[in-house]
Design a protein around this motif. Structure first.
Motif, PDB file in Angstrom:
ATOM      1  N   ILE A 218     -46.305   0.292  18.549  1.00 46.27           N
ATOM      2  CA  ILE A 218     -47.386   1.311  18.024  1.00 46.27           C
ATOM      3  C   ILE A 218     -46.672   2.820  19.144  1.00 46.27           C
ATOM      4  N   ARG A 219     -45.624   2.691  19.448  1.00 44.72           N
ATOM      5  CA  ARG A 219     -44.838   3.838  20.087  1.00 44.72           C
ATOM      6  C   ARG A 219     -44.615   4.900  18.649  1.00 44.72           C
ATOM      7  N   VAL A 220     -44.183   3.873  17.643  1.00 42.40           N
ATOM      8  CA  VAL A 220     -43.324   4.715  16.285  1.00 42.40           C
ATOM      9  C   VAL A 220     -44.769   4.875  15.789  1.00 42.40           C
ATOM     10  N   LEU A 221     -45.523   4.513  15.505  1.00 43.66           N
ATOM     11  CA  LEU A 221     -46.743   4.740  15.643  1.00 43.66           C
ATOM     12  C   LEU A 221     -47.208   5.885  15.728  1.00 43.66           C
ATOM     13  N   LEU A 222     -47.267   5.901  16.665  1.00 42.16           N
ATOM     14  CA  LEU A 222     -47.979   7.365  17.483  1.00 42.16           C
ATOM     15  C   LEU A 222     -47.214   8.636  17.676  1.00 42.16           C
ATOM     16  N   MET A 223     -45.717   8.377  17.119  1.00 41.94           N
ATOM     17  CA  MET A 223     -45.289   9.093  17.370  1.00 41.94           C
ATOM     18  C   MET A 223     -44.975   9.692  16.464  1.00 41.94           C
ATOM     19  N   GLU A 224     -45.255   9.178  15.305  1.00 40.55           N
ATOM     20  CA  GLU A 224     -45.950   9.666  13.948  1.00 40.55           C
ATOM     21  C   GLU A 224     -46.204  10.682  13.682  1.00 40.55           C
ATOM     22  N   LEU A 225     -47.876   9.609  13.976  1.00 35.49           N
ATOM     23  CA  LEU A 225     -49.254  10.373  14.278  1.00 35.49           C
ATOM     24  C   LEU A 225     -48.500  11.492  14.629  1.00 35.49           C
ATOM     25  N   ASN A 226     -48.559  11.953  15.884  1.00 36.06           N
ATOM     26  CA  ASN A 226     -48.393  12.973  16.692  1.00 36.06           C
ATOM     27  C   ASN A 226     -46.718  13.581  15.362  1.00 36.06           C
ATOM     28  N   ARG A 227     -46.466  13.305  14.947  1.00 35.90           N
ATOM     29  CA  ARG A 227     -45.487  14.496  14.144  1.00 35.90           C
ATOM     30  C   ARG A 227     -45.759  15.153  12.654  1.00 35.90           C
ATOM     31  N   LEU A 228     -47.424  14.677  12.344  1.00 38.08           N
ATOM     32  CA  LEU A 228     -48.198  15.380  11.749  1.00 38.08           C
ATOM     33  C   LEU A 228     -48.572  16.168  12.026  1.00 38.08           C
ATOM     34  N   SER A 229     -49.354  15.942  13.358  1.00 38.29           N
ATOM     35  CA  SER A 229     -50.027  16.967  13.647  1.00 38.29           C
ATOM     36  C   SER A 229     -49.439  17.877  14.319  1.00 38.29           C
TER      37      SER A 229
ATOM     38  N   ARG B 130     -44.905  13.685   4.381  1.00 37.19           N
ATOM     39  CA  ARG B 130     -44.776  12.445   3.841  1.00 37.19           C
ATOM     40  C   ARG B 130     -44.429  10.850   4.493  1.00 37.19           C
ATOM     41  N   GLN B 131     -42.845  11.355   5.103  1.00 40.05           N
ATOM     42  CA  GLN B 131     -41.917  10.397   5.408  1.00 40.05           C
ATOM     43  C   GLN B 131     -43.031  10.068   6.686  1.00 40.05           C
ATOM     44  N   SER B 132     -43.266  10.817   6.874  1.00 43.63           N
ATOM     45  CA  SER B 132     -43.898  10.032   8.576  1.00 43.63           C
ATOM     46  C   SER B 132     -45.025   9.422   7.906  1.00 43.63           C
ATOM     47  N   LEU B 133     -46.226   9.105   6.794  1.00 40.16           N
ATOM     48  CA  LEU B 133     -47.253   8.567   6.144  1.00 40.16           C
ATOM     49  C   LEU B 133     -46.252   7.566   6.323  1.00 40.16           C
ATOM     50  N   ARG B 134     -44.882   7.519   5.427  1.00 42.26           N
ATOM     51  CA  ARG B 134     -44.939   5.691   4.628  1.00 42.26           C
ATOM     52  C   ARG B 134     -43.628   4.961   6.270  1.00 42.26           C
ATOM     53  N   ILE B 135     -43.422   5.418   7.021  1.00 42.85           N
ATOM     54  CA  ILE B 135     -43.412   5.071   8.631  1.00 42.85           C
ATOM     55  C   ILE B 135     -44.517   4.552   9.296  1.00 42.85           C
ATOM     56  N   ILE B 136     -46.086   5.342   9.084  1.00 47.30           N
ATOM     57  CA  ILE B 136     -46.997   4.643   9.329  1.00 47.30           C
ATOM     58  C   ILE B 136     -47.739   3.443   8.791  1.00 47.30           C
TER      59      ILE B 136
ATOM     60  N   GLU C 291     -34.573   1.282  13.228  1.00 44.11           N
ATOM     61  CA  GLU C 291     -33.333   1.089  12.274  1.00 44.11           C
ATOM     62  C   GLU C 291     -34.048   0.625  11.366  1.00 44.11           C
ATOM     63  N   THR C 292     -35.300   0.376  11.297  1.00 44.95           N
ATOM     64  CA  THR C 292     -35.900  -0.751  10.607  1.00 44.95           C
ATOM     65  C   THR C 292     -36.509  -0.562  10.256  1.00 44.95           C
ATOM     66  N   TYR C 293     -37.121   0.823  10.152  1.00 47.77           N
ATOM     67  CA  TYR C 293     -37.545   1.666   8.903  1.00 47.77           C
ATOM     68  C   TYR C 293     -37.518   2.093   7.640  1.00 47.77           C
ATOM     69  N   ASP C 294     -38.117   2.395   6.791  1.00 44.88           N
ATOM     70  CA  ASP C 294     -37.451   2.831   5.774  1.00 44.88           C
ATOM     71  C   ASP C 294     -37.959   4.211   5.400  1.00 44.88           C
ATOM     72  N   PHE C 295     -37.402   5.168   5.421  1.00 48.24           N
ATOM     73  CA  PHE C 295     -37.366   6.357   5.385  1.00 48.24           C
ATOM     74  C   PHE C 295     -36.505   7.422   5.087  1.00 48.24           C
ATOM     75  N   ASP C 296     -36.535   8.983   4.596  1.00 41.61           N
ATOM     76  CA  ASP C 296     -35.582   9.770   4.332  1.00 41.61           C
ATOM     77  C   ASP C 296     -35.800  10.753   5.168  1.00 41.61           C
ATOM     78  N   VAL C 297     -34.651  11.325   5.110  1.00 44.43           N
ATOM     79  CA  VAL C 297     -34.561  12.314   6.505  1.00 44.43           C
ATOM     80  C   VAL C 297     -33.853  13.924   5.199  1.00 44.43           C
ATOM     81  N   PRO C 298     -34.833  14.681   5.140  1.00 45.72           N
ATOM     82  CA  PRO C 298     -35.427  15.866   3.774  1.00 45.72           C
ATOM     83  C   PRO C 298     -34.404  16.607   4.748  1.00 45.72           C
TER      84      PRO C 298
END
Lengths: 440, 251
Positions: free
Chosen positions: A131-142, A299-305, A273-280
């Motif tokens: 949930i922390r990761v989830l909230l952080m990535e949502l926060n990255r979007l905002s 876009r990558q944050s959406l993938r993580i979410i 480390e267990t999530y699949d995403f790219d660093v643009p």
């Protein structure tokens, strides 16, 4: 008034002029005659396009900026000092207000620091980390949406501003559903989370991901190929890799210089480390590159979410250690969040020990073993580091936030000097400083 | 205790809630570590009004002390490289590095302040060390640590080797001077100004060491421990709530 103050004298070395006295009237007049348009402009601290109370002091020659300096401190609120007078848990309420566009990162960095001092990093339940990761990535979007929106507005593109804030509102709706607040959540706590996800949150987040997948390409259509936008952004706010390293710039600024440095990959925390995403990355070193990076990171944050939503499994969201876990079982009352009635019934009616425990933990707090630690997370702006020192007490001895906005804003002078005045706005917007984080 | 609890507890004769593994036992109050302060009494009651029985409590506050080799992991490698590089420059490592602390998987070098710039430059330039990113300086004030009250803490990150170390430098209150790292890490410009602003540590060699957060004419250094938080009592539902620094303290 004599015509010459410097009388010539011939010597074997050549003509020597002896300068005597001085006529300041003449100096002043000649200075006034010169076509020098050098003026010092004070931009801000109350200027709509300086991202809060940022004061820019620009020395300009015509339209060219010859020197640029920042004046900061207008939003200094002494949060770090205040933390030393509250318990460790109360600290989250303060740190969430630092960089107010990335509250979850402040909370997560602080809590990871406290947990490291406590030595309970491995005891944090999986669900809490997800949930922390989830909230952080949502926060990255905002956060990125605000950056793109305000950055567009500063170029005169009001459409992108409306779009950005429209989509950010969707994220804030989710935050409000989960934490009860749009900003300043204090939701991530040392040991886990304040409470679990409410019913309906997962559905709303899935709906959001679907909607954002439709909305994000709109920014591409509006902006990415737009010739006006490109003309304003390309080669503006140039800072190459050497400049980034010397000035300590991180985040999109560093990645726009081509270095794929992202703490989520290099020093993973919360199970990144267990999530699949790219660093643009980009190799243009300019504002346009930073803009493209932010779009891609969304876009990558959406993938993580999506990955987070798939791996959410029922379970606790707080450490099992009752000496740390906040005792109050929060519940949604008719007037908003409050202690659960069952919990109050238990501590007031049946268990004296539970009441004492609740009282002690809330008023006194838990003790953290002496020592210091530095924990860093990759916030949307760069490396957000927290230096936490404990002296074994129930309050932090010292907490220092290394805010990426603060560090990156130093690069303003390097990006703006020699450029046009109008480009200062673009360059500062590409750094994405938030004064709440800069000044703390 | 409910019946269910009782039967569970009686089953094997010990309290199932009781965890006897060593890590859950209370920490030993040994003589290890470095004493930074001695705490007397409790609850902040020091005007004779303490009837709790805790008034005579004496507790020494100790930070983790120096570690001995091997430090473990890549820590030894970094320490070896640093010592070797300093020796090459004709500087005895023991003169520059006061002590090395390993705590919570973090490596800290306590550097003598006169050698700070040399050490930082070595850490940055030596290819085997290559700590190219400095994340700034954080000040800490230990008012009871006599002779070394003010600490400047630097965190250096090596992107090349993916490592993070900490440098700690101390200065006495009476002579709060620490060399500036601006020449080595220009990013420390604002960080050192901030630390000067809040702690009064003078970074010698900084090009423009002025206040950055507080107004230019501010008196005092707000993050020092002896600087009051300020604040006024507020009334809440008829009760007077004292200012945060006037409330009961358990630390």
């Amino acid at each position: 008034m004599s015509t010459s103050h410097a009388s010539p004298r011939e010597t074997t070395e050549g003509t020597v002029y002896t300068v005597t006295g001085g006529d300041w009237d003449e100096v002043v007049q000649s200075a006034a005659r010169a076509d020098d348009e050098r003026i010092v402009v004070n931009m801000g601290p109350q200027h709509p396009s300086t991202h809060g109370v940022l004061r820019l002091i620009l020395e300009i020659d015509g339209e060219t900026v010859t020197e640029a300096r920042c004046g900061i401190g207008y939003l200094h609120t002494g949060i770090e000092k205040n933390l030393e007078y509250r318990t460790w848990t109360q600290g989250t309420t303060f740190v969430t207000r630092m960089d107010y566009l990335t509250p979850f990162y402040n909370e997560a960095a602080y809590c990871l620091g406290v947990e490291k001092l406590l030595g309970i990093e491995d005891d944090i339940p999986d669900r809490a980390s997800v949930i922390r990761v989830l909230l952080m990535e949502l926060n990255r979007l905002s956060s990125h949406l605000v950056c793109v929106a305000t950055g567009g507005m500063e170029l005169g593109a009001t459409t992108v501003m409306i779009y950005g804030f429209r989509d950010r509102e969707l994220v804030l709706d989710i935050f409000e559903l989960i934490t009860g607040l749009r900003m300043n959540h204090a939701f991530i706590r040392p040991g886990g989370l304040a409470q679990d996800l409410p019913p309906g949150a997962v559905d709303q987040m899935r709906e959001f991901v679907k909607k954002m997948k439709k909305n994000l390409p709109e920014y591409d259509k509006l902006f990415t190929g737009n010739p006006i936008f490109k003309a304003r952004m390309q080669d503006v706010g140039y800072l190459d890799l050497a400049g980034c390293m010397a000035l300590g710039a991180t985040g999109p600024v560093l990645r726009s210089a081509g270095l794929p440095h992202d703490l989520r990959k290099t020093q993973p925390y919360c199970g990144y480390e267990t999530y699949d995403f790219d660093v643009p990355t980009a190799d243009t070193c300019d504002s346009y590159g930073r803009f493209l990076i932010r779009l891609e990171e969304m876009r990558q944050s959406l993938r993580i979410i999506e990955q987070c939503l798939d791996r959410l499994e029922p379970g606790p969201v707080m450490v099992a250690d009752k000496k740390i876990a906040w005792p109050a079982q929060l519940a949604l009352g008719p007037d908003g969040l409050g202690n659960s009635l069952d919990h109050i019934k238990k501590i007031m009616g049946t268990s004296m020990e539970a009441l004492i425990h609740h009282f002690k933990l809330v008023t006194e707090g838990f003790r953290v073993p002496p020592g210091q630690t530095y924990v860093a997370v990759e916030s949307p702006k760069g490396e957000l580091g927290v230096h936490v020192v404990s002296d074994g007490g129930t309050r932090p001895f010292r907490v220092h936030f290394r805010d990426p906005s603060f560090t990156n804003l130093q690069a303003m002078a390097a990006m703006c000097e020699g450029g046009q005045v109008a480009d200062v706005i673009v360059a500062v917007a590409s750094i994405d400083p938030v004064m709440g984080g800069v000044d703390r | 205790m409910s019946d269910a609890d009782k039967s569970a507890g009686d089953a094997d004769g010990v309290n199932p809630e009781k965890d006897l593994s060593a890590e859950n036992l209370p920490g030993q109050r040994g003589q290890g570590g470095e004493e930074i302060r001695v705490q007397r009494g409790m609850f902040g009651a020091n005007n004779g009004g303490d009837t709790s029985g805790y008034g005579g409590l004496v507790r020494s506050v100790r930070l983790p002390g120096p570690a001995s080799r091997p430090y473990g992991g890549w820590f030894d490698e970094v320490a070896d490289e640093l010592e070797g590089a300093l020796e090459e420059q004709g500087l005895l490592p023991d003169n520059a590095i006061g002590k090395t602390v390993v705590d919570r998987d973090e490596l800290t070098f306590h550097i003598e302040r006169e050698h700070l710039e040399r050490v930082a430059r070595t850490l940055r330039d030596d290819p085997a060390l290559r700590f190219e990113l400095c994340t700034g300086v954080s000040g800490v004030h230990y008012p009871h640590d006599k002779g070394r009250e003010l600490h400047a803490v630097y965190h250096l990150r090596s992107i090349t080797h993916n490592r993070l170390i900490r440098l700690e430098v101390s200065a006495p209150d009476s002579d709060p001077h620490i060399p500036s790292l601006f020449a080595v890490y220009p990013t420390n410009d604002w960080h050192e100004r901030e630390t000067y602003d809040f702690f009064g540590i003078v970074f010698d060699g900084h090009p423009a060491l002025t206040r950055i957060m507080m107004p230019d004419d501010w008196q005092g250094f707000p993050q020092r421990k002896d600087y009051p938080l300020g604040g006024i009592p507020v009334e809440y539902k008829g009760a007077q709530i004292p200012a945060p620094d006037q409330r009961r303290s358990y630390s």
